[in-house]
Write a protein that holds these residues in place. Sequence first.
Motif, PDB file in Angstrom:
ATOM      1  N   GLY A  83     -67.158  29.157  50.843  1.00 61.17           N
ATOM      2  CA  GLY A  83     -65.845  28.531  50.694  1.00 61.17           C
ATOM      3  C   GLY A  83     -65.247  28.224  52.052  1.00 61.17           C
ATOM      4  N   GLN A 143     -66.778  25.115  53.663  1.00 57.26           N
ATOM      5  CA  GLN A 143     -66.333  23.849  53.069  1.00 57.26           C
ATOM      6  C   GLN A 143     -64.867  23.560  53.391  1.00 57.26           C
ATOM      7  OE1 GLN A 143     -67.958  23.423  48.813  1.00 57.26           O
ATOM      8  NE2 GLN A 143     -68.138  25.570  49.338  1.00 57.26           N
ATOM      9  N   ARG A 188     -64.103  21.315  48.764  1.00 58.63           N
ATOM     10  CA  ARG A 188     -64.953  22.376  48.199  1.00 58.63           C
ATOM     11  C   ARG A 188     -65.793  21.914  47.007  1.00 58.63           C
ATOM     12  NH1 ARG A 188     -62.989  28.480  48.465  1.00 58.63           N
ATOM     13  NH2 ARG A 188     -61.530  28.426  50.165  1.00 58.63           N
ATOM     14  N   CYS A 225     -67.884  24.862  45.487  1.00 59.69           N
ATOM     15  CA  CYS A 225     -67.071  25.852  44.763  1.00 59.69           C
ATOM     16  C   CYS A 225     -66.639  25.331  43.397  1.00 59.69           C
ATOM     17  CB  CYS A 225     -65.801  26.174  45.541  1.00 59.69           C
ATOM     18  SG  CYS A 225     -66.088  26.917  47.126  1.00 59.69           S
TER      19      CYS A 225
END
Length: 423
Positions: A148, A151, A226, A229
């Motif tokens: 995370g 990104q 993201r 994610c």
Amino acid sequence: MKKTLTLLILICLNLFFSWNAFSIQRFPKPEFESGYTQPDTLMPSARAEILAYMDVAVLILALSFISWLVLKKRSRKGVFWTSMFSLIYFGFYREGCVCSIGAIQNVSLALFDSSYTLPVTALAFFAIPLIFTLFVGRTFCAGICPFGAMQDLVAFKPMSIGVRLNAILGLLPYLYLALSILYAATGTDFIICRYDPFVGIFRMNASFGMFVFAGGLLISGIFIARPYCRFLCPYGVLLNWFSRYSRRHMTITPAHCIQCRLCEGSCPYDAIEIPVTETKNHDNTKQRLKRLIMMSFIIPLLMVVGGYTGYLLHETLAGVHSKVRLANQVINTEVSPLKAETFEIQAYKSSGKTQAQVLKEAGIVLSKFKKGSIILGGFIGLLFGLLIAGKLLKRHNPDYIPHKGRCFSCARCIDYCPVKAEN
Ligand code: SF4
Ligand code: SF4
């Protein structure tokens, strides 16, 4: 005094970085004279047990700290710097292993194969972020997960992709989670590790394919924040569920929402829910009851369809298991004996195994896949149903609030709210 302190720090740092030397090598690497080169492994080199426990301690401390930053201090700056620490520690220093996302596979294998011993650290990395999420929301995603954090660094021009596309792409992680559990539980492969886009960057040894994959994710991440994610991460699915029931969760405003709409477009992940009033969605008890009855029929139907689809696909899915692949090759060699022999066939011939044995072993794997695919298909059907139900039975919400499941607790939106904390 200063000198002694510097010396102490240097000794500690030296100990810290050289501790891996105590890692236990069970036996030396074999040396081949045939020109054979050692293949790249999915895991980094062995690590001393005490260091593995230290990773768990760092995880707990970092999670506690970031939860305090998000809920009490409400500090975006603090979250950012914590995520930089995590990127360096869990990403580049620990080379992305052990990681909570990959630990899903260790846990799945341990649940279905009694001969597999689940490493304590893998269990800790799997369970601890989920426990924290149950209390404080997805603070793990905010700044502890190195994927995370990486990104987040490139999300320069995030734009909204709309509710519908978000919902459709948001189904992909469920599929990935289901497949990763199926393949891990049947002992086929750890696909999350094999197709992990960022670990090759952390270890500076990415293959060309994975480099392109990671590069694509990071470039698209400039505009769609993201992407891994939101549209791939299988652990994100679990965090999303746990976070929905979290005892506490970050809020955009420290007090009451004045409906100024300043935070409306501030979330790069489309995770802010706009107010839905009773009059706006024309909701009433009768309509809700009707929808509830409708969903009680639709959900079981979707589960049956999912289960049946899983049944239809089980042979294809099992095709990647080494035993099923070998059995298919053995049958093909029988049908067309002039075909060039593969390495697997050569190894099988020199092993002295009979064809019946190979087919029997493949049959056992196939029956595991049949059960697993039906269960996972039904499970995906259930999730689809629950997602539809969630949309249809949406509760009225008067304020701008983060969606408890999708919000990464990154604390960005906090800075947009003009309301000050009430004393
Ligand atoms: S969604 Fe997955 S990859 Fe993203 S921060 Fe959370 S655990 Fe990490
Ligand atoms: S804290 Fe949640 S709602 Fe706010 S910007 Fe971050 S992800 Fe979006």
